[in-house]
Design a protein around this motif. Structure first.
Motif, PDB file in Angstrom:
ATOM      1  N   HIS A  37      26.980 -20.395 -12.129  1.00 36.66           N
ATOM      2  CA  HIS A  37      26.883 -19.125 -11.415  1.00 36.66           C
ATOM      3  C   HIS A  37      27.733 -18.062 -12.113  1.00 36.66           C
ATOM      4  O   HIS A  37      28.814 -18.366 -12.610  1.00 36.66           O
ATOM      5  CB  HIS A  37      27.312 -19.289  -9.956  1.00 36.66           C
ATOM      6  CG  HIS A  37      26.287 -19.974  -9.119  1.00 36.66           C
ATOM      7  ND1 HIS A  37      26.096 -21.347  -9.177  1.00 36.66           N
ATOM      8  CD2 HIS A  37      25.381 -19.491  -8.241  1.00 36.66           C
ATOM      9  CE1 HIS A  37      25.125 -21.660  -8.342  1.00 36.66           C
ATOM     10  NE2 HIS A  37      24.675 -20.564  -7.775  1.00 36.66           N
ATOM     11  N   THR A  58      22.006 -26.489 -14.088  1.00 32.18           N
ATOM     12  CA  THR A  58      21.293 -25.264 -13.721  1.00 32.18           C
ATOM     13  C   THR A  58      21.627 -24.865 -12.284  1.00 32.18           C
ATOM     14  O   THR A  58      22.258 -25.617 -11.550  1.00 32.18           O
ATOM     15  CB  THR A  58      19.761 -25.438 -13.839  1.00 32.18           C
ATOM     16  OG1 THR A  58      19.338 -26.430 -12.901  1.00 32.18           O
ATOM     17  CG2 THR A  58      19.355 -25.844 -15.243  1.00 32.18           C
ATOM     18  N   ARG A  59      21.137 -23.686 -11.916  1.00 31.84           N
ATOM     19  CA  ARG A  59      21.320 -23.188 -10.549  1.00 31.84           C
ATOM     20  C   ARG A  59      20.174 -23.568  -9.635  1.00 31.84           C
ATOM     21  O   ARG A  59      20.217 -23.295  -8.437  1.00 31.84           O
ATOM     22  CB  ARG A  59      21.469 -21.673 -10.574  1.00 31.84           C
ATOM     23  CG  ARG A  59      22.731 -21.228 -11.266  1.00 31.84           C
ATOM     24  CD  ARG A  59      22.820 -19.741 -11.474  1.00 31.84           C
ATOM     25  NE  ARG A  59      22.339 -18.941 -10.372  1.00 31.84           N
ATOM     26  CZ  ARG A  59      22.278 -17.626 -10.391  1.00 31.84           C
ATOM     27  NH1 ARG A  59      22.694 -16.965 -11.449  1.00 31.84           N
ATOM     28  NH2 ARG A  59      21.826 -16.966  -9.361  1.00 31.84           N
ATOM     29  N   SER A  60      19.107 -24.186 -10.182  1.00 29.29           N
ATOM     30  CA  SER A  60      17.953 -24.556  -9.361  1.00 29.29           C
ATOM     31  C   SER A  60      17.472 -25.956  -9.723  1.00 29.29           C
ATOM     32  O   SER A  60      17.712 -26.448 -10.824  1.00 29.29           O
ATOM     33  CB  SER A  60      16.819 -23.548  -9.553  1.00 29.29           C
ATOM     34  OG  SER A  60      16.449 -23.486 -10.908  1.00 29.29           O
ATOM     35  N   ALA A  61      16.756 -26.573  -8.792  1.00 32.09           N
ATOM     36  CA  ALA A  61      16.244 -27.919  -9.002  1.00 32.09           C
ATOM     37  C   ALA A  61      14.934 -27.872  -9.777  1.00 32.09           C
ATOM     38  O   ALA A  61      14.185 -26.904  -9.693  1.00 32.09           O
ATOM     39  CB  ALA A  61      16.021 -28.604  -7.659  1.00 32.09           C
ATOM     40  N   TYR A  67      17.768 -35.665 -10.968  1.00 33.17           N
ATOM     41  CA  TYR A  67      18.871 -34.722 -10.888  1.00 33.17           C
ATOM     42  C   TYR A  67      19.764 -35.069  -9.712  1.00 33.17           C
ATOM     43  O   TYR A  67      19.358 -35.798  -8.808  1.00 33.17           O
ATOM     44  CB  TYR A  67      18.380 -33.273 -10.796  1.00 33.17           C
ATOM     45  CG  TYR A  67      17.675 -32.931  -9.503  1.00 33.17           C
ATOM     46  CD1 TYR A  67      18.376 -32.462  -8.399  1.00 33.17           C
ATOM     47  CD2 TYR A  67      16.304 -33.074  -9.381  1.00 33.17           C
ATOM     48  CE1 TYR A  67      17.736 -32.143  -7.218  1.00 33.17           C
ATOM     49  CE2 TYR A  67      15.649 -32.760  -8.222  1.00 33.17           C
ATOM     50  CZ  TYR A  67      16.370 -32.292  -7.130  1.00 33.17           C
ATOM     51  OH  TYR A  67      15.720 -31.986  -5.958  1.00 33.17           O
ATOM     52  N   LYS A  69      22.477 -33.090  -6.928  1.00 30.46           N
ATOM     53  CA  LYS A  69      22.960 -31.806  -6.414  1.00 30.46           C
ATOM     54  C   LYS A  69      24.436 -31.976  -6.075  1.00 30.46           C
ATOM     55  O   LYS A  69      24.811 -32.869  -5.323  1.00 30.46           O
ATOM     56  CB  LYS A  69      22.181 -31.377  -5.178  1.00 30.46           C
ATOM     57  CG  LYS A  69      22.635 -30.038  -4.614  1.00 30.46           C
ATOM     58  CD  LYS A  69      21.765 -29.581  -3.474  1.00 30.46           C
ATOM     59  CE  LYS A  69      22.072 -30.359  -2.230  1.00 30.46           C
ATOM     60  NZ  LYS A  69      21.403 -29.848  -1.024  1.00 30.46           N
ATOM     61  N   HIS A  76      29.156 -23.185  -4.495  1.00 23.39           N
ATOM     62  CA  HIS A  76      27.842 -22.996  -5.118  1.00 23.39           C
ATOM     63  C   HIS A  76      27.134 -24.339  -5.292  1.00 23.39           C
ATOM     64  O   HIS A  76      27.756 -25.325  -5.630  1.00 23.39           O
ATOM     65  CB  HIS A  76      27.974 -22.347  -6.500  1.00 23.39           C
ATOM     66  CG  HIS A  76      28.617 -21.019  -6.468  1.00 23.39           C
ATOM     67  ND1 HIS A  76      29.719 -20.715  -7.241  1.00 23.39           N
ATOM     68  CD2 HIS A  76      28.330 -19.900  -5.771  1.00 23.39           C
ATOM     69  CE1 HIS A  76      30.077 -19.466  -7.013  1.00 23.39           C
ATOM     70  NE2 HIS A  76      29.251 -18.949  -6.116  1.00 23.39           N
ATOM     71  N   LYS A  77      25.798 -24.331  -5.077  1.00 26.85           N
ATOM     72  CA  LYS A  77      24.998 -25.514  -5.382  1.00 26.85           C
ATOM     73  C   LYS A  77      24.781 -25.559  -6.882  1.00 26.85           C
ATOM     74  O   LYS A  77      24.416 -24.574  -7.500  1.00 26.85           O
ATOM     75  CB  LYS A  77      23.640 -25.441  -4.696  1.00 26.85           C
ATOM     76  CG  LYS A  77      23.681 -25.635  -3.218  1.00 26.85           C
ATOM     77  CD  LYS A  77      22.271 -25.573  -2.663  1.00 26.85           C
ATOM     78  CE  LYS A  77      22.310 -25.413  -1.165  1.00 26.85           C
ATOM     79  NZ  LYS A  77      20.979 -25.153  -0.614  1.00 26.85           N
ATOM     80  N   PHE A  79      22.852 -28.003  -9.824  1.00 30.04           N
ATOM     81  CA  PHE A  79      21.919 -29.099 -10.064  1.00 30.04           C
ATOM     82  C   PHE A  79      22.164 -29.670 -11.456  1.00 30.04           C
ATOM     83  O   PHE A  79      22.107 -28.957 -12.438  1.00 30.04           O
ATOM     84  CB  PHE A  79      20.473 -28.618  -9.912  1.00 30.04           C
ATOM     85  CG  PHE A  79      20.160 -28.214  -8.506  1.00 30.04           C
ATOM     86  CD1 PHE A  79      19.696 -29.139  -7.582  1.00 30.04           C
ATOM     87  CD2 PHE A  79      20.364 -26.914  -8.084  1.00 30.04           C
ATOM     88  CE1 PHE A  79      19.432 -28.757  -6.285  1.00 30.04           C
ATOM     89  CE2 PHE A  79      20.091 -26.516  -6.788  1.00 30.04           C
ATOM     90  CZ  PHE A  79      19.632 -27.450  -5.880  1.00 30.04           C
ATOM     91  N   HIS A  81      20.778 -32.092 -14.124  1.00 29.79           N
ATOM     92  CA  HIS A  81      19.554 -32.781 -14.534  1.00 29.79           C
ATOM     93  C   HIS A  81      19.876 -33.785 -15.620  1.00 29.79           C
ATOM     94  O   HIS A  81      20.653 -33.491 -16.536  1.00 29.79           O
ATOM     95  CB  HIS A  81      18.533 -31.759 -15.068  1.00 29.79           C
ATOM     96  CG  HIS A  81      18.193 -30.701 -14.067  1.00 29.79           C
ATOM     97  ND1 HIS A  81      17.148 -30.838 -13.191  1.00 29.79           N
ATOM     98  CD2 HIS A  81      18.764 -29.514 -13.791  1.00 29.79           C
ATOM     99  CE1 HIS A  81      17.085 -29.766 -12.424  1.00 29.79           C
ATOM    100  NE2 HIS A  81      18.067 -28.946 -12.761  1.00 29.79           N
TER     101      HIS A  81
END
Length: 86
Positions: A37, A58-61, A67, A69, A76-77, A79, A81
């Protein structure tokens, strides 16, 4: 007034702390990942990947693939991978 701060000792302490943290993570089969982030940069821990896989953070799945989480200390979430290496 004399200063009691010793930058050399502080730097040596930070280095020793970093090495001890890495040794503990290795013993627990964890890796340290950096939050992607903007303006964060804090670290979180994730499980160590299997042999033949590398980590992408990454910031998204992703829609497919393995992956985990995790959350950084700022909440912050993140991910993590696990990608097959060629």
């Amino acid at each position: 007034m004399a200063s009691i701060y010793d930058r050399g000792a502080d730097d040596a302490f930070r280095q020793a702390l970093s090495e001890a943290r890495q040794a503990a993570l290795t013993a627990q089969d964890l890796v340290e990942v950096t939050c992607p982030h903007p303006d964060c940069g804090r670290t979180a821990t994730a499980p160590t990947p299997d042999a033949g896989r590398e980590i992408t953070v990454t910031r998204s799945a992703a829609l497919v693939g393995e992956y985990e989480k995790v959350h950084c200390p700022a909440g912050h979430k993140v991910f993590v991978h696990y990608c097959k290496t060629p």
